[in-house]
Design a protein around this motif. Structure first.
Motif, short mmCIF file in Angstrom:
data_model
loop_
_atom_site.label_atom_id
_atom_site.label_comp_id
_atom_site.label_asym_id
_atom_site.label_seq_id
_atom_site.Cartn_x
_atom_site.Cartn_y
_atom_site.Cartn_z
N ALA A 89 50.92 49.20 63.01
CA ALA A 89 49.55 48.68 63.13
C ALA A 89 48.56 49.55 62.38
CB ALA A 89 49.16 48.59 64.61
N VAL A 90 48.75 50.86 62.41
CA VAL A 90 47.84 51.76 61.69
C VAL A 90 47.93 51.50 60.19
CG1 VAL A 90 47.40 54.17 61.10
CG2 VAL A 90 47.84 53.52 63.48
N LEU A 91 49.15 51.36 59.68
CA LEU A 91 49.31 51.07 58.25
C LEU A 91 48.72 49.71 57.89
CD1 LEU A 91 52.97 52.37 57.79
CD2 LEU A 91 50.90 53.40 56.85
N ARG A 92 48.93 48.73 58.77
CA ARG A 92 48.44 47.37 58.49
C ARG A 92 46.91 47.30 58.62
NH1 ARG A 92 46.68 43.31 56.95
NH2 ARG A 92 47.30 41.16 57.43
N GLY A 93 46.35 48.03 59.56
CA GLY A 93 44.94 47.90 59.84
C GLY A 93 44.04 48.83 59.05
N THR A 94 44.60 49.89 58.48
CA THR A 94 43.75 50.87 57.79
C THR A 94 44.10 51.04 56.32
OG1 THR A 94 45.22 52.72 58.38
CG2 THR A 94 43.47 52.14 59.94
N ARG A 95 45.17 50.43 55.85
CA ARG A 95 45.57 50.58 54.45
C ARG A 95 45.84 49.21 53.83
NH1 ARG A 95 43.83 54.82 55.38
NH2 ARG A 95 44.69 56.88 54.98
N ARG A 96 45.84 49.16 52.53
CA ARG A 96 46.15 47.93 51.80
C ARG A 96 47.67 47.84 51.66
NH1 ARG A 96 42.94 47.05 46.36
NH2 ARG A 96 41.26 47.36 47.88
N PRO A 160 55.49 43.01 68.87
CA PRO A 160 54.46 42.36 68.05
C PRO A 160 53.15 42.09 68.79
CG PRO A 160 56.60 41.35 67.64
CD PRO A 160 56.77 42.27 68.80
N LEU A 161 53.19 41.95 70.13
CA LEU A 161 51.95 41.78 70.88
C LEU A 161 51.02 42.98 70.67
CD1 LEU A 161 53.38 40.41 74.24
CD2 LEU A 161 52.12 39.12 72.52
N VAL A 162 51.58 44.17 70.72
CA VAL A 162 50.79 45.38 70.52
C VAL A 162 50.41 45.51 69.04
CG1 VAL A 162 50.70 47.87 70.91
CG2 VAL A 162 52.08 46.43 72.42
N TYR A 163 51.33 45.18 68.17
CA TYR A 163 51.08 45.30 66.73
C TYR A 163 49.89 44.46 66.31
CZ TYR A 163 51.70 44.15 61.79
OH TYR A 163 51.49 43.90 60.46
N PHE A 164 49.89 43.18 66.69
CA PHE A 164 48.81 42.29 66.26
C PHE A 164 47.48 42.68 66.90
CE2 PHE A 164 52.40 39.44 65.21
CZ PHE A 164 52.08 39.20 63.89
N ALA A 165 47.50 43.01 68.18
CA ALA A 165 46.25 43.39 68.85
C ALA A 165 45.66 44.66 68.25
CB ALA A 165 46.49 43.57 70.34
N LEU A 166 46.49 45.66 68.04
CA LEU A 166 46.00 46.95 67.54
C LEU A 166 45.61 46.87 66.08
CD1 LEU A 166 45.44 49.88 68.16
CD2 LEU A 166 47.86 50.39 67.75
N SER A 167 46.40 46.19 65.26
CA SER A 167 46.06 46.11 63.83
C SER A 167 44.76 45.35 63.61
CB SER A 167 47.20 45.46 63.05
OG SER A 167 47.42 44.13 63.48
N ARG A 168 44.54 44.28 64.41
CA ARG A 168 43.29 43.53 64.26
C ARG A 168 42.10 44.34 64.74
NH1 ARG A 168 47.45 41.52 61.95
NH2 ARG A 168 47.17 39.38 61.20
N SER A 169 42.29 45.12 65.79
CA SER A 169 41.21 45.99 66.25
C SER A 169 40.85 47.02 65.19
CB SER A 169 41.62 46.70 67.54
OG SER A 169 41.79 45.78 68.60
N LEU A 170 41.85 47.60 64.55
CA LEU A 170 41.59 48.59 63.50
C LEU A 170 40.91 47.96 62.29
CD1 LEU A 170 44.94 50.59 63.72
CD2 LEU A 170 42.69 51.34 64.47
#
Length: 558
Positions: A89-96, A160-170
């Motif tokens: 999620a960090v990679l998805r939400g904060t990097r290209r 994936p529940l955590v992944y999508f929620a956290l990446s979208r928040s980031l």
């Protein structure tokens, strides 16, 4: 005045019908669970010896172990899901991230695979003489049928529940807060750890709560992997009290209430933690911020995404397809062993395979229609009227959120397996349909309610000025506007109901298999080929139906 009174009576009639339906579908089964827990002799028509079953049930030596196993499993799967999802999620939400949308799609695929089928796929892959031994010369049966194995399988399904929620928040938070921290002298890691990550805490905790709740109420994976290793939880113990003689109805009811209390406690803890602090991350118009490139982390990041995709999506899909296309399980992964034998058996309706598919499809369709209509009317009364009792109606519709599927099934058995009902529905498809509706009702209520709250009530007022009644406002104005929300919720209900296992195992009438019960029984009997072939057909057919209807929906521009 007369017209206004008639209109009020019309809306009041809608509210009364909704309350009556919710009383039958939701409140009645829950009430019987409570009554059975208090009065152990209720099936005999007697209220004697109230509370006498409490000491016996909660005095059982293994109860503390059941509670402990359930809590530890929920916490362990939540933690493992967080550990899996956090770096992704960090990679998805904060990097290209290259191919970001495709990685998201690959992480969605596990949701189309019911958890019990995923568990069966892991058994086929890691058991002795499984696919891993045939391909690589090793197996991990000891790991699979153990507590760490259960945690691994359930985490790969739920992360994936955590992944999508956290990446979208980031993504929503962006990098401006971290940049402000860097201006004040903080390092990049310190800014992320002390600024960005705490800002994403509400979304993270909400997703972890959902993972915990889904874990403690999941039946298929603990029943498949846990019973063999002796790891029992509340859900499997409740099922055993119905399946083994003598049947212990009071014990099942008490354990069901304990399971509900556990879920409610998780909701309360999450609410308490989140409401202690409030963070505002969006104020006014946001700037478009280009996420920085991965740089030297490009290939390690892609390797991490590929590895998790292989475990979460590749192995379950691959094992399911391999088993479905293998003529015999003992023949292994050999070209001359592949064929359409099991698919032919399905379409020839051997052992009732095609009947199971048909039953699941019509039950899911009926559930989507009925739950959609009831949910839309309930949301309308709660969100757009000022009638007394609308808050009670809203509470009834939200109650299934805290009811695990096993508790709903127990409640349906206790409520409808009574001789005094003029029209018996127990051991008929109706009771299974009622259970599905109870479990799925929050989806349309939540989606339609959210849509109604986004529509200004000035539209209602303008229509009434022009002489429209509340019914005409609902039919001609509100319904077309909330149609996308209602349609999406019905699609979701259809997809989830078509794979429901717990209610089907507990409530399906004799001689009426569903996809879930058929696959479960085929695997238990040691002949998973036809079951896996039916799983492939069910997964792809339900997906095709959803995609087709969605395209038609877009075409109509509703």
């Amino acid at each position: 005045m007369h017209a206004e009174s008639v209109e009020v009576r019309g809306v009041g009639l809608i509210q009364s019908l909704c309350i009556a339906a919710l009383l039958m579908v939701v409140v009645l089964p829950v009430s019987f669970v409570v009554l059975q827990a208090i009065f152990p002799h209720l099936p005999e028509g007697s209220l004697r010896a109230p509370f006498s079953a409490i000491a016996r049930t909660f005095g059982e030596q293994h109860l503390a172990q059941l509670l402990g196993n359930t809590v530890v499993l929920g916490l362990s799967v939540s933690l493992a899901s967080l550990l899996l999802a956090l770096p992704l999620a960090v990679l998805r939400g904060t990097r290209r991230l290259p191919g970001a949308k495709y990685w998201d799609l690959l992480f969605l695929i596990p949701f189309m695979i019911p958890p019990y089928i995923g568990a069966f796929s892991w058994v086929l892959s890691l058991q002795d003489n499984g696919y891993a031994r045939q391909l690589f010369g090793w197996s991990a049966e000891g790991l699979l049928f153990s507590f760490p194995g259960i945690v691994l399988v359930m985490s790969l399904h739920l992360f994936p529940l955590v992944y999508f929620a956290l990446s979208r928040s980031l993504m929503l938070i962006g990098k401006r807060f971290a940049d402000a921290g860097k201006v004040c002298g903080a390092s990049a890691f310190s800014s992320f750890l002390r600024i960005t990550l705490p800002l994403s805490l509400p979304g993270m905790l909400a997703s972890l709560l959902l993972v915990f709740a889904l874990t403690v109420e999941e039946y298929g994976t603990p029943a498949t992997l846990g019973k063999r290793s002796g790891f029992l939880v509340l859900v499997t113990s409740i099922e055993e009290k119905f399946a083994e003689w003598p049947i212990d109805l009071p014990g099942a009811a008490l354990l069901s209430l304990a399971l509900v209390a556990l879920v409610l406690l998780a909701f309360w803890l999450q609410h308490y933690i989140v409401t202690r602090r409030s963070f505002i991350t969006v104020a006014g118009k946001q700037r478009d911020e280009a996420a920085p490139e991965l740089g030297r982390m490009r290939w390690p990041a892609l390797g991490l995404f590929a590895s998790v995709t292989l475990l979460a999506t590749g192995i379950p899909i691959g094992a399911t397809l391999a088993c479905a296309f293998s003529r015999t399980l003992s023949g292994g992964l050999a070209w001359d062993n592949f064929g359409l034998r099991h698919f032919i058996a399905v379409f020839e309706n051997r052992n009732g395979a095609l009947d199971a598919l048909f039953n699941s499809l019509w039950l899911a369709a009926a559930t989507a229609i009925i739950a959609g209509i009831l949910g839309a009317l309930t949301a309308y009364v709660s969100a757009r009227t000022r009638l007394r009792g609308r808050s009670l109606l809203d509470a009834f519709s939200a109650l299934p959120n805290a009811l695990p599927g096993m508790v709903v099934a127990v409640g349906m058995i206790l409520a409808w397996n009574r001789s005094w009902w003029p029209v018996p529905i127990y051991n008929t498809p109706v009771v299974l349909l009622l259970a599905y509706i109870c479990l799925m009702l929050p989806y349309p209520v939540r989606y339609v309610g959210a849509g109604l709250r986004q529509i200004s009530q000035s539209l209602d007022a303008a229509a009434r000025v022009c002489g429209a009644t509340s019914g005409r406002v609902l039919w001609r104005i509100l319904l077309p506007l909330i149609a996308p929300n209602l349609f999406i919720s019905m699609l979701l209900v259809f997809a989830v109901a078509s794979r429901e296992l717990v209610a089907s195992v507990m409530l399906a009438p004799t001689g009426m298999p569903t996809v879930a019960t058929f696959v479960f029984n085929q695997f238990a009997q040691g002949s998973p080929g036809v079951g896996m072939a039916l799983s492939v057909i069910a997964i792809f057919s339900s997906t095709a139906i959803l995609v087709t209807v969605r395209q038609l929906f877009k075409h109509d521009e509703l």
